[in-house]
Design a protein around this motif. Structure first.
Motif, PDB file in Angstrom:
ATOM      1  N   VAL A  98       4.880   3.371   2.761  1.00  0.00           N
ATOM      2  CA  VAL A  98       4.602   4.498   3.600  1.00  0.00           C
ATOM      3  C   VAL A  98       5.626   4.394   4.622  1.00  0.00           C
ATOM      4  O   VAL A  98       6.335   5.535   5.059  1.00  0.00           O
ATOM      5  CB  VAL A  98       3.306   4.631   3.997  1.00  0.00           C
ATOM      6  CG1 VAL A  98       3.246   5.854   5.178  1.00  0.00           C
ATOM      7  CG2 VAL A  98       2.397   5.043   2.929  1.00  0.00           C
ATOM      8  N   LEU A 156       0.280  11.443  10.397  1.00  0.00           N
ATOM      9  CA  LEU A 156       0.585   9.882  10.745  1.00  0.00           C
ATOM     10  C   LEU A 156      -0.602   9.545  11.576  1.00  0.00           C
ATOM     11  O   LEU A 156      -0.834   8.048  11.725  1.00  0.00           O
ATOM     12  CB  LEU A 156       1.900   9.642  11.108  1.00  0.00           C
ATOM     13  CG  LEU A 156       3.068   9.894  10.174  1.00  0.00           C
ATOM     14  CD1 LEU A 156       4.346   9.592  10.541  1.00  0.00           C
ATOM     15  CD2 LEU A 156       2.686   9.208   8.838  1.00  0.00           C
ATOM     16  N   GLU A 188      -2.313   1.103   5.892  1.00  0.00           N
ATOM     17  CA  GLU A 188      -1.879   2.128   4.957  1.00  0.00           C
ATOM     18  C   GLU A 188      -0.355   2.248   5.062  1.00  0.00           C
ATOM     19  O   GLU A 188       0.421   2.778   4.135  1.00  0.00           O
ATOM     20  CB  GLU A 188      -2.475   3.392   5.423  1.00  0.00           C
ATOM     21  CG  GLU A 188      -4.290   3.437   5.204  1.00  0.00           C
ATOM     22  CD  GLU A 188      -4.880   4.371   5.685  1.00  0.00           C
ATOM     23  OE1 GLU A 188      -5.718   5.241   5.076  1.00  0.00           O
ATOM     24  OE2 GLU A 188      -4.696   4.993   6.960  1.00  0.00           O
ATOM     25  N   GLY A 189       0.008   2.162   6.302  1.00  0.00           N
ATOM     26  CA  GLY A 189       1.396   2.163   6.521  1.00  0.00           C
ATOM     27  C   GLY A 189       2.325   1.117   5.613  1.00  0.00           C
ATOM     28  O   GLY A 189       3.520   1.485   5.300  1.00  0.00           O
ATOM     29  N   ARG A 192      -3.476   7.527  10.070  1.00  0.00           N
ATOM     30  CA  ARG A 192      -3.128   6.453   9.156  1.00  0.00           C
ATOM     31  C   ARG A 192      -3.210   5.208   9.937  1.00  0.00           C
ATOM     32  O   ARG A 192      -2.472   5.050  11.171  1.00  0.00           O
ATOM     33  CB  ARG A 192      -1.905   6.678   8.541  1.00  0.00           C
ATOM     34  CG  ARG A 192      -1.901   7.785   7.680  1.00  0.00           C
ATOM     35  CD  ARG A 192      -3.096   7.988   6.477  1.00  0.00           C
ATOM     36  NE  ARG A 192      -3.315   9.081   6.022  1.00  0.00           N
ATOM     37  CZ  ARG A 192      -4.359   9.414   5.033  1.00  0.00           C
ATOM     38  NH1 ARG A 192      -5.106   8.270   4.521  1.00  0.00           N
ATOM     39  NH2 ARG A 192      -4.734  10.520   4.554  1.00  0.00           N
ATOM     40  N   SER A 193      -3.540   3.837   9.245  1.00  0.00           N
ATOM     41  CA  SER A 193      -3.587   2.660   9.961  1.00  0.00           C
ATOM     42  C   SER A 193      -2.516   1.734   9.662  1.00  0.00           C
ATOM     43  O   SER A 193      -1.520   2.335   8.744  1.00  0.00           O
ATOM     44  CB  SER A 193      -4.858   2.019   9.627  1.00  0.00           C
ATOM     45  OG  SER A 193      -4.765   1.607   8.119  1.00  0.00           O
ATOM     46  N   ASP A 244       0.949  12.623   0.501  1.00  0.00           N
ATOM     47  CA  ASP A 244      -0.266  13.200   0.264  1.00  0.00           C
ATOM     48  C   ASP A 244      -0.808  13.203  -1.157  1.00  0.00           C
ATOM     49  O   ASP A 244      -2.077  12.939  -1.411  1.00  0.00           O
ATOM     50  CB  ASP A 244      -0.262  15.096   0.764  1.00  0.00           C
ATOM     51  CG  ASP A 244      -0.460  14.916   2.193  1.00  0.00           C
ATOM     52  OD1 ASP A 244      -1.082  14.097   2.752  1.00  0.00           O
ATOM     53  OD2 ASP A 244       0.022  16.064   2.666  1.00  0.00           O
ATOM     54  N   TYR A 260       0.570   8.621  -2.449  1.00  0.00           N
ATOM     55  CA  TYR A 260       0.193   7.577  -1.710  1.00  0.00           C
ATOM     56  C   TYR A 260      -1.235   7.450  -1.033  1.00  0.00           C
ATOM     57  O   TYR A 260      -2.012   6.512  -1.576  1.00  0.00           O
ATOM     58  CB  TYR A 260       1.565   7.560  -0.462  1.00  0.00           C
ATOM     59  CG  TYR A 260       2.466   6.912  -0.750  1.00  0.00           C
ATOM     60  CD1 TYR A 260       2.992   5.521  -0.448  1.00  0.00           C
ATOM     61  CD2 TYR A 260       3.470   7.887  -1.566  1.00  0.00           C
ATOM     62  CE1 TYR A 260       4.253   5.281  -0.843  1.00  0.00           C
ATOM     63  CE2 TYR A 260       4.925   7.305  -1.751  1.00  0.00           C
ATOM     64  CZ  TYR A 260       5.248   5.961  -1.477  1.00  0.00           C
ATOM     65  OH  TYR A 260       6.532   5.524  -1.849  1.00  0.00           O
ATOM     66  N   PHE A 261      -1.651   8.273  -0.410  1.00  0.00           N
ATOM     67  CA  PHE A 261      -2.760   8.164   0.508  1.00  0.00           C
ATOM     68  C   PHE A 261      -3.973   8.473  -0.514  1.00  0.00           C
ATOM     69  O   PHE A 261      -4.807   7.450  -0.386  1.00  0.00           O
ATOM     70  CB  PHE A 261      -2.886   9.340   1.492  1.00  0.00           C
ATOM     71  CG  PHE A 261      -2.068   9.239   2.523  1.00  0.00           C
ATOM     72  CD1 PHE A 261      -1.258   8.086   2.902  1.00  0.00           C
ATOM     73  CD2 PHE A 261      -1.352  10.218   3.224  1.00  0.00           C
ATOM     74  CE1 PHE A 261      -0.398   7.932   4.030  1.00  0.00           C
ATOM     75  CE2 PHE A 261      -0.205  10.279   4.018  1.00  0.00           C
ATOM     76  CZ  PHE A 261       0.189   8.897   4.608  1.00  0.00           C
TER      77      PHE A 261
END
Length: 226
Positions: A110, A91, A98-99, A94-95, A216, A219-220
């Motif tokens: 997320v 985490l 992205e959250g 991540r920005s 993983d 999402y990302f």
């Protein structure tokens, strides 16, 4: 202890990431903390860990095999601790944008995934506590989707949710590290099914892995570049 009788200096100096002024920088720094003391001293300081063998299939409902099967070996306490660090590192990179990402309109964001992991761990750990203490009261089930909207996870920062996960996992670690061998194999009833204390520990760990893999893999990689 030095030869002159004074206590040797213990260095606790993690390398802070570039954004160390942020909450995420702090979380990542703590996750990567290195304490430079001899291994023999650390081993003497740590409490002796109770050996916990894997739960048998009759110790949990078939539904939970999805989670239990994701955890190899018998060191469930070590696995739970390693996950605390892995989630912090995941985490920290991540920005906020992205959250708030969801890979499909009907999917959780997320932030909602992290909030769900925290909620579920609290419930599973509560079940573990009662069963480990010998409480035979049947424990109710819960509907995970009903927890998302009231949780209002999207109104919080991702750093705040990361800190919450760390706090929840620390509480879980305090519980499992305190259990005697006989407590691990006690059984109770949750959601109308038999479950043991050790099975619940594996379920907690497997549930976290399950959702971290989804982050993983689904999402990302799908987040558009800014």
């Amino acid at each position: 202890m030095r030869a002159d009788g004074r206590i040797a200096r213990i260095s606790c100096s993690p390398e802070l990431p570039a954004n160390s002024a942020s909450d995420f920088g702090f979380v990542a720094a703590i996750a990567n903390l290195e304490i430079r003391v001899p291994r023999s001293i650390i081993q003497r300081m740590m409490p002796k860990r109770v050996a916990v063998t894997r739960p048998q299939p009759d110790e949990y409902a078939p539904y939970y095999e999805t989670y239990v099967s994701l955890i190899p070996g018998d060191d469930i306490v070590g696995t739970l601790e390693a996950q605390r660090v892995q989630m912090a590192q995941l985490l920290a990179a991540r920005s906020e944008r992205e959250g708030n990402f969801r890979y499909a309109p009907e999917k959780w964001s997320v932030k909602e995934v992290i909030g769900h992991i925290c909620d579920a761990e609290r419930i599973f750990a509560y079940r573990l506590l009662r069963i480990a203490r010998g409480d035979q009261t049947p424990l109710a089930s819960f509907e995970q989707n009903d927890y998302i909207a009231p949780g209002a996870f999207g109104e919080r920062t991702l750093a705040d949710l990361a800190a919450e996960f760390a706090a929840v996992r620390a509480a879980t670690m305090a519980l499992v590290q305190s259990l005697k061998a006989e407590a691990w194999v006690r059984r109770g009833t949750a959601s109308g099914k038999t479950v043991s204390a050790r099975a619940l520990a594996y379920i907690i760990a497997g549930h976290e892995v399950h959702h971290r893999k989804i982050l993983d893999e689904k999402y990302f990689p799908a987040i558009p570049r800014a």
